[in-house]
Design a protein around this motif. Structure first.
Motif, PDB file in Angstrom:
ATOM      1  N   TYR A 136       9.768 -37.633 -21.275  1.00  0.00           N
ATOM      2  CA  TYR A 136      10.706 -37.149 -19.718  1.00  0.00           C
ATOM      3  C   TYR A 136       9.637 -37.653 -18.939  1.00  0.00           C
ATOM      4  O   TYR A 136       9.941 -38.140 -17.619  1.00  0.00           O
ATOM      5  CB  TYR A 136      10.515 -35.534 -19.526  1.00  0.00           C
ATOM      6  CG  TYR A 136      11.238 -35.265 -19.281  1.00  0.00           C
ATOM      7  CD1 TYR A 136      13.089 -35.127 -18.216  1.00  0.00           C
ATOM      8  CD2 TYR A 136      10.835 -34.879 -17.264  1.00  0.00           C
ATOM      9  CE1 TYR A 136      12.966 -35.130 -17.333  1.00  0.00           C
ATOM     10  CE2 TYR A 136      11.513 -34.477 -16.144  1.00  0.00           C
ATOM     11  CZ  TYR A 136      12.935 -34.759 -16.128  1.00  0.00           C
ATOM     12  OH  TYR A 136      13.467 -33.965 -14.970  1.00  0.00           O
ATOM     13  N   ALA A 137       7.925 -36.851 -18.781  1.00  0.00           N
ATOM     14  CA  ALA A 137       7.258 -37.498 -18.070  1.00  0.00           C
ATOM     15  C   ALA A 137       6.882 -38.971 -18.257  1.00  0.00           C
ATOM     16  O   ALA A 137       6.534 -39.114 -16.970  1.00  0.00           O
ATOM     17  CB  ALA A 137       6.449 -36.444 -18.042  1.00  0.00           C
ATOM     18  N   ARG A 138       6.863 -39.164 -19.042  1.00  0.00           N
ATOM     19  CA  ARG A 138       6.163 -40.792 -18.542  1.00  0.00           C
ATOM     20  C   ARG A 138       7.532 -41.529 -18.433  1.00  0.00           C
ATOM     21  O   ARG A 138       6.913 -42.526 -17.854  1.00  0.00           O
ATOM     22  CB  ARG A 138       5.918 -41.518 -19.909  1.00  0.00           C
ATOM     23  CG  ARG A 138       4.651 -40.308 -20.467  1.00  0.00           C
ATOM     24  CD  ARG A 138       4.052 -41.147 -21.870  1.00  0.00           C
ATOM     25  NE  ARG A 138       2.870 -40.382 -22.179  1.00  0.00           N
ATOM     26  CZ  ARG A 138       2.494 -39.849 -23.096  1.00  0.00           C
ATOM     27  NH1 ARG A 138       3.716 -39.088 -23.906  1.00  0.00           N
ATOM     28  NH2 ARG A 138       1.285 -39.299 -22.980  1.00  0.00           N
ATOM     29  N   PHE A 139       8.343 -41.417 -18.360  1.00  0.00           N
ATOM     30  CA  PHE A 139       9.981 -41.772 -17.629  1.00  0.00           C
ATOM     31  C   PHE A 139       9.285 -41.540 -16.122  1.00  0.00           C
ATOM     32  O   PHE A 139       9.821 -42.843 -15.559  1.00  0.00           O
ATOM     33  CB  PHE A 139      10.756 -41.002 -18.304  1.00  0.00           C
ATOM     34  CG  PHE A 139      12.221 -41.916 -17.386  1.00  0.00           C
ATOM     35  CD1 PHE A 139      13.065 -42.925 -17.601  1.00  0.00           C
ATOM     36  CD2 PHE A 139      12.979 -41.172 -16.153  1.00  0.00           C
ATOM     37  CE1 PHE A 139      14.225 -44.107 -17.185  1.00  0.00           C
ATOM     38  CE2 PHE A 139      14.412 -41.823 -15.118  1.00  0.00           C
ATOM     39  CZ  PHE A 139      14.426 -43.459 -16.144  1.00  0.00           C
ATOM     40  N   ALA A 140       8.699 -40.423 -15.397  1.00  0.00           N
ATOM     41  CA  ALA A 140       9.005 -40.151 -13.989  1.00  0.00           C
ATOM     42  C   ALA A 140       7.734 -41.351 -13.832  1.00  0.00           C
ATOM     43  O   ALA A 140       7.954 -42.309 -12.376  1.00  0.00           O
ATOM     44  CB  ALA A 140       8.208 -38.623 -13.529  1.00  0.00           C
ATOM     45  N   VAL A 141       6.373 -41.017 -14.252  1.00  0.00           N
ATOM     46  CA  VAL A 141       5.286 -42.157 -14.470  1.00  0.00           C
ATOM     47  C   VAL A 141       5.986 -43.688 -14.099  1.00  0.00           C
ATOM     48  O   VAL A 141       5.771 -44.222 -13.084  1.00  0.00           O
ATOM     49  CB  VAL A 141       4.319 -41.864 -14.583  1.00  0.00           C
ATOM     50  CG1 VAL A 141       3.688 -42.175 -14.385  1.00  0.00           C
ATOM     51  CG2 VAL A 141       3.714 -40.296 -14.557  1.00  0.00           C
ATOM     52  N   ALA A 142       6.491 -44.031 -15.152  1.00  0.00           N
ATOM     53  CA  ALA A 142       7.191 -45.542 -15.376  1.00  0.00           C
ATOM     54  C   ALA A 142       7.538 -46.018 -13.785  1.00  0.00           C
ATOM     55  O   ALA A 142       8.057 -47.166 -13.946  1.00  0.00           O
ATOM     56  CB  ALA A 142       7.188 -45.723 -16.198  1.00  0.00           C
ATOM     57  N   ASN A 143       9.182 -45.044 -13.935  1.00  0.00           N
ATOM     58  CA  ASN A 143       9.683 -45.478 -12.457  1.00  0.00           C
ATOM     59  C   ASN A 143      10.239 -44.315 -12.034  1.00  0.00           C
ATOM     60  O   ASN A 143      10.748 -43.846 -11.481  1.00  0.00           O
ATOM     61  CB  ASN A 143      11.151 -45.282 -13.290  1.00  0.00           C
ATOM     62  CG  ASN A 143      11.351 -45.629 -14.734  1.00  0.00           C
ATOM     63  OD1 ASN A 143      11.181 -46.727 -14.140  1.00  0.00           O
ATOM     64  ND2 ASN A 143      11.047 -45.260 -16.156  1.00  0.00           N
ATOM     65  N   LEU A 167      13.924 -23.907 -19.424  1.00  0.00           N
ATOM     66  CA  LEU A 167      14.014 -23.985 -18.491  1.00  0.00           C
ATOM     67  C   LEU A 167      11.745 -23.519 -18.105  1.00  0.00           C
ATOM     68  O   LEU A 167      11.802 -24.869 -17.309  1.00  0.00           O
ATOM     69  CB  LEU A 167      13.994 -22.776 -17.113  1.00  0.00           C
ATOM     70  CG  LEU A 167      15.670 -22.554 -17.038  1.00  0.00           C
ATOM     71  CD1 LEU A 167      16.478 -21.535 -16.909  1.00  0.00           C
ATOM     72  CD2 LEU A 167      16.543 -23.600 -16.769  1.00  0.00           C
ATOM     73  N   PHE A 168      11.439 -23.547 -18.407  1.00  0.00           N
ATOM     74  CA  PHE A 168      10.123 -23.274 -18.433  1.00  0.00           C
ATOM     75  C   PHE A 168       9.857 -24.831 -18.909  1.00  0.00           C
ATOM     76  O   PHE A 168       8.681 -25.404 -18.301  1.00  0.00           O
ATOM     77  CB  PHE A 168       9.444 -22.567 -19.210  1.00  0.00           C
ATOM     78  CG  PHE A 168       7.824 -22.608 -19.683  1.00  0.00           C
ATOM     79  CD1 PHE A 168       7.485 -22.242 -18.972  1.00  0.00           C
ATOM     80  CD2 PHE A 168       7.349 -23.207 -21.136  1.00  0.00           C
ATOM     81  CE1 PHE A 168       5.502 -22.457 -18.871  1.00  0.00           C
ATOM     82  CE2 PHE A 168       6.224 -23.299 -21.331  1.00  0.00           C
ATOM     83  CZ  PHE A 168       5.650 -23.243 -20.690  1.00  0.00           C
ATOM     84  N   VAL A 169      10.305 -25.507 -20.180  1.00  0.00           N
ATOM     85  CA  VAL A 169      10.057 -26.673 -20.734  1.00  0.00           C
ATOM     86  C   VAL A 169      10.282 -27.403 -19.339  1.00  0.00           C
ATOM     87  O   VAL A 169       8.969 -28.510 -18.992  1.00  0.00           O
ATOM     88  CB  VAL A 169      10.338 -27.365 -21.955  1.00  0.00           C
ATOM     89  CG1 VAL A 169       9.790 -28.274 -22.047  1.00  0.00           C
ATOM     90  CG2 VAL A 169       9.995 -26.132 -22.928  1.00  0.00           C
ATOM     91  N   TRP A 170      10.965 -27.748 -19.173  1.00  0.00           N
ATOM     92  CA  TRP A 170      11.625 -28.510 -18.024  1.00  0.00           C
ATOM     93  C   TRP A 170      10.865 -28.989 -16.812  1.00  0.00           C
ATOM     94  O   TRP A 170      10.460 -30.126 -16.591  1.00  0.00           O
ATOM     95  CB  TRP A 170      13.580 -28.689 -18.239  1.00  0.00           C
ATOM     96  CG  TRP A 170      13.806 -29.307 -16.495  1.00  0.00           C
ATOM     97  CD1 TRP A 170      13.784 -30.795 -16.699  1.00  0.00           C
ATOM     98  CD2 TRP A 170      14.377 -29.165 -15.015  1.00  0.00           C
ATOM     99  NE1 TRP A 170      14.885 -31.296 -15.536  1.00  0.00           N
ATOM    100  CE2 TRP A 170      14.393 -30.422 -14.688  1.00  0.00           C
ATOM    101  CE3 TRP A 170      14.736 -27.918 -14.658  1.00  0.00           C
ATOM    102  CZ2 TRP A 170      15.255 -30.535 -13.364  1.00  0.00           C
ATOM    103  CZ3 TRP A 170      15.451 -27.983 -13.689  1.00  0.00           C
ATOM    104  CH2 TRP A 170      15.791 -29.383 -12.989  1.00  0.00           C
ATOM    105  N   SER A 171      11.085 -27.554 -16.410  1.00  0.00           N
ATOM    106  CA  SER A 171       9.994 -27.184 -15.433  1.00  0.00           C
ATOM    107  C   SER A 171       8.581 -28.111 -14.849  1.00  0.00           C
ATOM    108  O   SER A 171       7.896 -28.578 -14.488  1.00  0.00           O
ATOM    109  CB  SER A 171       9.626 -25.878 -14.807  1.00  0.00           C
ATOM    110  OG  SER A 171       8.650 -25.016 -15.084  1.00  0.00           O
ATOM    111  N   MET A 172       7.813 -28.298 -16.238  1.00  0.00           N
ATOM    112  CA  MET A 172       6.223 -28.881 -17.293  1.00  0.00           C
ATOM    113  C   MET A 172       6.463 -29.739 -16.751  1.00  0.00           C
ATOM    114  O   MET A 172       5.832 -30.711 -16.307  1.00  0.00           O
ATOM    115  CB  MET A 172       5.855 -28.143 -18.341  1.00  0.00           C
ATOM    116  CG  MET A 172       6.175 -26.503 -18.171  1.00  0.00           C
ATOM    117  SD  MET A 172       4.665 -26.039 -17.030  1.00  0.00           S
ATOM    118  CE  MET A 172       2.321 -26.527 -17.900  1.00  0.00           C
TER     119      MET A 172
END
Length: 222
Positions: free
Chosen positions: A108-115, A164-169
């Motif tokens: 999830y986090a890497r998708f944000a960084v890549a796009n 929700l905690f995991v998603w927010s992280m």
């Protein structure tokens, strides 16, 4: 652990005006508009500009999407579909629930960084509204469902606050890294991947607090 594969950042594209025909115009318009967002931001997208790069008239583009907002809603849906596919694959990384959870949060986090531009665009309020944008809203919920089920399997029960905690992280760190807001003095010698891995470790440590607590409800037997 092997990380889920992410698409490489796209370079600026040289478009061919004669490269499309009416049989694949819909896909071509989406591809061009998506690349414009990736390269220049959502403000660069207009029906006229996208149509020009596809070698067709603005009227032809309007026939498919009506207006700019129609095109942007379609891009949001495709983008959430891409993210859903990535998370679904990551959730099946292994037979170990913790490994799968690490894979999902990292992906999830890497998708944000890549796009980065597209990621910010996807989460604008209008594209998560079930009335205004039902396609992207439903796919966004699908992404959350993958995360929720992966967290539930790790904990062995459903705890409302845990996903929700995991998603927010994952969302928070991915968003911050995508706009490079962590000063270099605070990350000497560490790459984005290193920071994401550290975030995943902190997330798992936090979830262990939920493991020690009382869950909201047990998971049904498979």
């Amino acid at each position: 652990m092997e990380r889920a594969q992410q698409p490489a950042r796209k370079r600026r594209t040289n478009y061919r005006k004669d490269g499309y025909h009416h049989g694949n115009l819909d896909a071509a318009l989406l591809e061009i508009a998506t690349r414009l967002i990736d390269e220049e931001g959502v403000g660069a997208v207009t029906l006229r500009r996208v149509a020009e790069k596809a070698g067709v008239t603005a009227t032809a583009a309007q026939h498919h999407y009506g207006d700019k907002e129609g095109l942007l809603r379609a891009i949001a849906s495709v983008s959430f579909k891409d993210l859903l596919s990535i998370l679904t694959t990551a959730s099946k990384y292994s037979e170990d629930p913790e490994s799968n959870l690490r894979s999902v949060v990292g992906a999830y986090a890497r998708f944000a960084v890549a796009n980065p531009e597209r990621f910010r665009f996807m989460f604008e309020a209008g594209y998560l509204d079930p009335i205004l944008s039902p396609g992207s809203a439903n796919l966004g919920l699908g992404c959350f469902d993958v995360l929720r089920l992966t967290v539930d399997r790790y904990l062995g029960r459903h705890v409302v606050a845990a996903p929700l905690f995991v998603w927010s992280m994952g969302h928070g760190v991915g968003s911050i890294l995508s706009i490079s807001r962590i000063p270099s003095t605070d990350r000497p010698g560490r790459t984005n991947d290193d920071i994401i891995d550290e975030m995943v470790n902190v997330t798992i440590d936090g979830l262990r607090q939920f493991q020690r607590g009382s869950g909201d409800m047990p998971l049904p037997d498979d």
